[in-house]
Design a protein around this motif. Structure first.
Motif, PDB file in Angstrom:
ATOM      1  N   ARG A  32       0.837  -1.197   0.000  1.00  0.00           N
ATOM      2  CA  ARG A  32       0.000   0.000   0.000  1.00  0.00           C
ATOM      3  C   ARG A  32       0.873   1.249   0.000  1.00  0.00           C
ATOM      4  O   ARG A  32       1.804   1.378   0.789  1.00  0.00           O
ATOM      5  CB  ARG A  32      -0.909   0.026   1.218  1.00  0.00           C
ATOM      6  N   THR A  33       0.581   2.145  -0.931  1.00  0.00           N
ATOM      7  CA  THR A  33       1.231   3.446  -0.976  1.00  0.00           C
ATOM      8  C   THR A  33       0.160   4.520  -1.076  1.00  0.00           C
ATOM      9  O   THR A  33      -0.997   4.247  -1.407  1.00  0.00           O
ATOM     10  CB  THR A  33       2.192   3.578  -2.173  1.00  0.00           C
ATOM     11  N   SER A  34       0.557   5.761  -0.809  1.00  0.00           N
ATOM     12  CA  SER A  34      -0.357   6.892  -0.971  1.00  0.00           C
ATOM     13  C   SER A  34       0.458   8.165  -1.141  1.00  0.00           C
ATOM     14  O   SER A  34       1.651   8.198  -0.817  1.00  0.00           O
ATOM     15  CB  SER A  34      -1.287   7.022   0.238  1.00  0.00           C
ATOM     16  N   PRO A  35      -0.168   9.235  -1.610  1.00  0.00           N
ATOM     17  CA  PRO A  35       0.531  10.516  -1.647  1.00  0.00           C
ATOM     18  C   PRO A  35       0.879  10.967  -0.231  1.00  0.00           C
ATOM     19  O   PRO A  35       0.165  10.660   0.731  1.00  0.00           O
ATOM     20  CB  PRO A  35      -0.489  11.470  -2.282  1.00  0.00           C
ATOM     21  N   ASP A  36       1.944  11.725  -0.123  1.00  0.00           N
ATOM     22  CA  ASP A  36       2.378  12.243   1.171  1.00  0.00           C
ATOM     23  C   ASP A  36       1.788  13.642   1.394  1.00  0.00           C
ATOM     24  O   ASP A  36       2.508  14.615   1.601  1.00  0.00           O
ATOM     25  CB  ASP A  36       3.910  12.278   1.234  1.00  0.00           C
ATOM     26  N   HIS A  37       0.463  13.735   1.286  1.00  0.00           N
ATOM     27  CA  HIS A  37      -0.216  15.000   1.557  1.00  0.00           C
ATOM     28  C   HIS A  37      -1.671  14.705   1.871  1.00  0.00           C
ATOM     29  O   HIS A  37      -2.133  13.568   1.749  1.00  0.00           O
ATOM     30  CB  HIS A  37      -0.082  15.984   0.391  1.00  0.00           C
ATOM     31  N   GLY A  38      -2.395  15.737   2.248  1.00  0.00           N
ATOM     32  CA  GLY A  38      -3.785  15.579   2.635  1.00  0.00           C
ATOM     33  C   GLY A  38      -4.756  15.904   1.518  1.00  0.00           C
ATOM     34  O   GLY A  38      -4.402  15.909   0.326  1.00  0.00           O
ATOM     35  N   THR A  39      -5.990  16.212   1.922  1.00  0.00           N
ATOM     36  CA  THR A  39      -7.081  16.377   0.962  1.00  0.00           C
ATOM     37  C   THR A  39      -7.068  17.731   0.263  1.00  0.00           C
ATOM     38  O   THR A  39      -7.707  17.880  -0.778  1.00  0.00           O
ATOM     39  CB  THR A  39      -8.436  16.199   1.672  1.00  0.00           C
ATOM     40  N   ALA A  40      -6.371  18.721   0.819  1.00  0.00           N
ATOM     41  CA  ALA A  40      -6.236  20.052   0.182  1.00  0.00           C
ATOM     42  C   ALA A  40      -7.582  20.548  -0.337  1.00  0.00           C
ATOM     43  O   ALA A  40      -7.739  20.846  -1.534  1.00  0.00           O
ATOM     44  CB  ALA A  40      -5.186  19.999  -0.926  1.00  0.00           C
ATOM     45  N   LEU A  41      -8.534  20.680   0.560  1.00  0.00           N
ATOM     46  CA  LEU A  41      -9.905  21.016   0.166  1.00  0.00           C
ATOM     47  C   LEU A  41      -9.986  22.307  -0.641  1.00  0.00           C
ATOM     48  O   LEU A  41     -10.793  22.417  -1.567  1.00  0.00           O
ATOM     49  CB  LEU A  41     -10.786  21.123   1.415  1.00  0.00           C
ATOM     50  N   SER A  42      -9.157  23.277  -0.304  1.00  0.00           N
ATOM     51  CA  SER A  42      -9.237  24.570  -0.998  1.00  0.00           C
ATOM     52  C   SER A  42      -8.779  24.496  -2.452  1.00  0.00           C
ATOM     53  O   SER A  42      -9.090  25.391  -3.248  1.00  0.00           O
ATOM     54  CB  SER A  42      -8.401  25.616  -0.250  1.00  0.00           C
ATOM     55  N   LEU A  43      -8.048  23.439  -2.803  1.00  0.00           N
ATOM     56  CA  LEU A  43      -7.568  23.287  -4.176  1.00  0.00           C
ATOM     57  C   LEU A  43      -8.476  22.403  -5.027  1.00  0.00           C
ATOM     58  O   LEU A  43      -8.301  22.327  -6.250  1.00  0.00           O
ATOM     59  CB  LEU A  43      -6.154  22.696  -4.187  1.00  0.00           C
TER      60      LEU A  43
END
Length: 335
Positions: free
Chosen positions: A295-306
Motif C-alpha cells: 500500500r502506498t499513498s501521496p504524502d499530503h492531505g485532501t487540500a480542500l481549498s484546491l
C-alpha cells in the motif's frame, strides 16, 4: 505472465483525490505510469472532470482484470456509490461509507491476488470520524483489514531518502512515554524486511536517530538513548542486522550521511517528515510496511481549498503509483 493492475481508492470526494486520479490517467497514456483502476463513484469523477473542463472518458468495469485492456482508451473505474457525488471543498460525512468501502474493496482485491498493490488517495479524518469511523487514519484501518497480529508501520519515501517515524500523530511531550512502550526492535525488523522484500535491497542498512540533541550527550540531555534506543540497536546487531546509531538527528540527513544507510528510523513525526519534505516536497510517498499486501499513498492531505481548481499537483500520487508498481515487481521477483 502479465502483472495485475494497481487498485486506486478514491479518497475524500470533496478533496483533490478526484482531480489527481483524473490527471494521473491523463499523464499515464504515454506509458510512464503503470495501469490502474480507480475504485470510485463514476459520478464523482465525471462531476470533477466537468468542473475542471476535461473531456475525459470514464468507463465502469465489473472486474479489475478488465483494467489493462480499458486503460489506454479510458479511465477504468470499479464503481462505489457516494451519497453526495457533487460535493467539493466541504466533506460530507454521508460519503464516509463510500470512502471506507473503496479502501476495503482495494484490500480485498490485493488479498485475492487481483491487484498488484493498493494506492490510496487522501481521506478526511474528521469527516470519517463524524460518521463513526473508529480509526485515526488509513494505517490503523489497513492493519485491521489485514487481520490479527498485523503491525503496520509508516514509511515516507522518495528517491533521496526513506524515513520511518516510530511515533506518529501525538504531542511532542508524549513521545518519550510512547517510545518506552514501543517495541523499537520489532519496528526495525519490519523496516529491514520491507527493504529487502519490497525495495530489492539484499543487505539493507538502517540508521537510527536519537531522540535528544547530541544523542543525549552521555545523559546530560536525556537518557532515552541509553535506556531505550541503544538496547534495541544492540539486539538487532546481535541478530546480524546492519543497524547503527543512535545518531544526532541534526547530522543524519545531509548527503554524505544518507549515502551510508537505506532508511532512517526516527523517533517522532517531524524528525522524519521535515527532512523528506525538504528534499522532495511534491514527490514523497507514504508507504505502509508490515502488511501482507503493498500500500502506498501521496504524502499530503485532501487540500480542500484546491479541489476543482486545476491547481493540485499530481506528482505525489504519480510517485505513489510508480513506487507501488516497483514494489510489487520486487516482491514478485523475491517470491
Amino acid at each position: 505472465m502479465t502483472a495485475p493492475p494497481l487498485a486506486l481508492s478514491m479518497g475524500e470526494p470533496a478533496g483533490i483525490g478526484p482531480d489527481l486520479i483524473l490527471e494521473a490517467w491523463r499523464r499515464a497514456r504515454g506509458g510512464a505510469i503503470p495501469a490502474f483502476a480507480a475504485i470510485a463513484d463514476p459520478a464523482v469523477l465525471a462531476a470533477r472532470a466537468r468542473r475542471l473542463g476535461l473531456s475525459l472518458p470514464i468507463r465502469p468495469i465489473a472486474a479489475l482484470a478488465e483494467a489493462a485492456e480499458v486503460f489506454s482508451a479510458a479511465l477504468p473505474v470499479l464503481p462505489v456509490t457516494a451519497a453526495n457525488p457533487e460535493v467539493i471543498g466541504v466533506p460530507d460525512p454521508a460519503n464516509a461509507a463510500a470512502v471506507t468501502g473503496a479502501i476495503r474493496r482495494g484490500v480485498e482485491l490485493c488479498q485475492a491476488g487481483e491487484a498488484a498493490a493498493l494506492v490510496t488517495a487522501p481521506i478526511h479524518k474528521a469527516a470519517l470520524a463524524a460518521a463513526g469511523f473508529p480509526h485515526p487514519g488509513h494505517t490503523d484501518y489497513l492493519a485491521e483489514l489485514a487481520g490479527p497480529g498485523c503491525r503496520a508501520v509508516m514509511m515516507l519515501a522518495c528517491d533521496a531518502l526513506r524515513v520511518v517515524p516510530a511515533t506518529v500523530h501525538c504531542a511532542l511531550a508524549e513521545v518519550p512515554a510512547r517510545l518506552a512502550a514501543l517495541p523499537l526492535a520489532e519496528i526495525a525488523r519490519i523496516v529491514l524486511a520491507a527493504l529487502a522484500r519490497d525495495f530489492g535491497i539484499a543487505q539493507p542498512r538502517l540508521a537510527v536517530a536519537a531522540l535528544n540533541p547530541h544523542a543525549g550527550e552521555d545523559g546530560l540531555m536525556g537518557d532515552e538513548e541509553e535506556d531505550l534506543i541503544a538496547p534495541a540497536i544492540a539486539a538487532l546487531a546481535a541478530e546480524g542486522h546492519a543497524v547503527a546509531g543512535p545518531f544526532p538527528a541534526d547530522t543524519l540527513f545531509h548527503a554524505e550521511a544518507r549515502a551510508l544507510y537505506d532508511a532512517a528510523l526516527c523517533m517522532y513525526h517531524d524528525q522524519a517528515l521535515i527532512p523528506i519534505k525538504t528534499l522532495d516536497f511534491h514527490g514523497g510517498v507514504n508507504v505502509t510496511l508490515g502488511l501482507p499486501f503493498i500500500r502506498t499513498s501521496p504524502d499530503h492531505g485532501t487540500a480542500l481549498s484546491l479541489a476543482g481548481t486545476g491547481q493540485a499537483r499530481p506528482d505525489s500520487l504519480i510517485a505513489a503509483l510508480r513506487m507501488a508498481d516497483a514494489m510489487a515487481r520486487a516482491r514478485a521477483g523475491a517470491a
